[in-house]
Enzyme design. Structure first.
Site, mmCIF file in Angstrom:
data_model
loop_
_atom_site.group_PDB
_atom_site.id
_atom_site.type_symbol
_atom_site.label_atom_id
_atom_site.label_comp_id
_atom_site.label_asym_id
_atom_site.label_seq_id
_atom_site.Cartn_x
_atom_site.Cartn_y
_atom_site.Cartn_z
ATOM 1 N N SER A 73 0.796 -1.237 0.000
ATOM 2 C CA SER A 73 0.000 0.000 0.000
ATOM 3 C C SER A 73 0.823 1.279 0.000
ATOM 4 O O SER A 73 0.254 2.376 -0.093
ATOM 5 C CB SER A 73 -0.954 0.015 1.197
ATOM 6 O OG SER A 73 -2.054 -0.835 0.966
ATOM 7 N N LYS A 79 0.120 3.816 -2.632
ATOM 8 C CA LYS A 79 -0.879 4.891 -2.531
ATOM 9 C C LYS A 79 -0.250 6.272 -2.371
ATOM 10 O O LYS A 79 -0.945 7.279 -2.514
ATOM 11 C CB LYS A 79 -1.829 4.602 -1.369
ATOM 12 C CG LYS A 79 -2.661 3.332 -1.546
ATOM 13 C CD LYS A 79 -3.629 3.140 -0.386
ATOM 14 C CE LYS A 79 -4.535 1.927 -0.589
ATOM 15 N NZ LYS A 79 -3.927 0.673 -0.138
ATOM 16 N N SER A 94 -5.974 3.571 4.529
ATOM 17 C CA SER A 94 -5.381 2.778 3.453
ATOM 18 C C SER A 94 -6.437 2.021 2.653
ATOM 19 O O SER A 94 -6.244 0.853 2.288
ATOM 20 C CB SER A 94 -4.345 1.792 4.017
ATOM 21 O OG SER A 94 -3.546 1.253 2.984
#
Length: 395
Positions: free
Chosen positions: A61, A64, A121
């Site tokens: 993640s 991101k 997230s």
């Protein structure tokens, strides 16, 4: 009324495009459990510590960060706004992993979706934002990879906006530091990433509780971002940033065995930066750098201000007087192009340049018409003041 022009310029610190520069310290043991790690001064890009920092690994993640960067850049350009109402597609609502459980057709403010990405997230929110910006996830991924290339992230390839496992989706600790530095140019982002807990759908009967996946924002002094990551393939990852006084550091670890090791080693790296180094600020955001005359320009003066902090990294105990700042201006003649070089700020120590910042124009300045030139000539003939004196080129 005297004609004046205040042109904000984009200041490019050279290491930003090329990535972090030289290693000042290679301390053993700062991140022994990680597969890869890097510690960087956010202002200058100087690497303070690294371990396998160019090894290609799944970023989970942490991906991101690029998604948030593209959102912040679109907001700055006015292409989107925080108040945009974003409709969730069936595809976006189908994302697994961390999510805010968006339903197909659900409409949510863009600001809330960004908060869901930065704090929780959320994979579904990431895809919803991607589709809102680019129309499809595929087109957004093209934007991600194009931006990565522009930033000099040579060892990165994205396949989606959220970091869910995908073939040929990889990055490195160094590249993550580069995009983290770029994201931090948008100071508004830390309003989201430093939030420990908040709620979405506050008006509904069942508001959704968001808790930051990065617990260090609550427990480490000065820490205000940026992004965690975890998949079985990637292990535990974190790109963290903290600021104390004028020093902002970025620490990245990848492939940690568990959350405790991840947080412990990020903490150790940041402690090392704050204990060993300090920043001498040369220019603060908005500070006047100088003024330049534009020969035969529609507007004859450019006022150059700094939109961001520019500083010199020093070992604690060093004498600040050993550093000398010089500004080298270009002679300008209209028309001036957007992105044209105006000059450079250089910091020297012992006759060597240790930091350099290019100054480029943020807009076009057309050539003046005949009538404007005649009026200026008349002012000079009759000793009528026109503009504030410009900086002396070449100083």
């Amino acid at each position: 009324m005297r004609a004046r022009l205040c042109v904000w310029v984009l200041l490019l610190c050279l290491p930003i495009a090329a990535g972090p520069t030289s290693v000042w310290a290679a301390e053993d043991g700062l991140a022994p459990s990680s597969k890869s790690a890097v510690l960087v001064d956010a202002d200058t890009g100087t690497v303070l510590y690294e371990k396998n920092s160019r090894e290609k690994l799944p970023p989970a993640s942490i991906t991101k960060i690029m998604t948030m960067l593209l959102v912040m850049e679109a907001l700055e350009k006015g292409q989107i706004s925080y108040e945009d109402r974003v409709r969730t597609s069936e595809y976006a609502s189908s994302m697994g992993g961390s999510q805010i459980f968006l339903e197909t057709g659900e409409v949510m403010k863009l600001e809330d979706l960004l908060k869901a990405v930065a704090v929780g997230s959320a994979n579904d929110a990431s895809v919803a934002l991607a589709e809102h910006l680019a129309g499809t996830e595929e087109r957004f991924v093209e934007m991600m990879n194009r931006r990565a290339e522009e930033l000099g992230m040579k060892d990165t390839r994205f396949q989606n906006p959220n970091g869910l496992p995908a073939s040929d989706h990889y990055s490195t600790a160094r590249d993550i530091a580069i995009m983290s530095r770029e994201l931090l140019k948008h100071r508004e982002i830390t309003r989201f990433t430093k939030t420990y807990e908040d709620y979405l759908r506050k008006e509904s009967k069942k508001p959704f509780w968001l808790v930051n996946t990065n617990k260090l924002v609550k427990f480490y002094e000065g820490l205000d971002g940026l992004k965690t990551g975890f998949t079985r393939e990637a292990g535990f990852c974190l790109a963290a940033t903290a600021k104390r006084r004028d020093l902002r550091a970025i620490a990245v670890v990848m492939g940690e065995p568990d959350v405790k090791a991840r947080n412990r080693e990020i903490t150790r790296m940041l402690d090392f930066a704050f204990n060993q180094y300090a920043n001498r600020v040369i220019y603060k955001p908005g500070q006047l750098i100088g003024k330049l005359q534009v020969d035969k320009g529609e507007k004859s003066m450019i006022e150059v201000r700094s939109p961001q902090q520019f500083s010199v990294l020093m070992k604690k105990g060093e004498n600040a007087d050993d550093y000398r700042t010089k500004i080298r201006w270009e002679k300008l003649k209209a028309p001036v192009r957007k992105g044209q070089l105006l000059g450079a700020v250089e910091v020297e120590k012992d006759g060597k340049t240790v930091s350099r910042m290019e100054l480029v124009s943020a807009r076009e300045i057309p050539k003046a018409g005949m009538w404007t030139i005649l009026k200026r000539t008349a002012r000079k003939l009759f000793f009528i003041p026109d503009e504030t004196p410009a900086a002396d080129p070449g100083t």
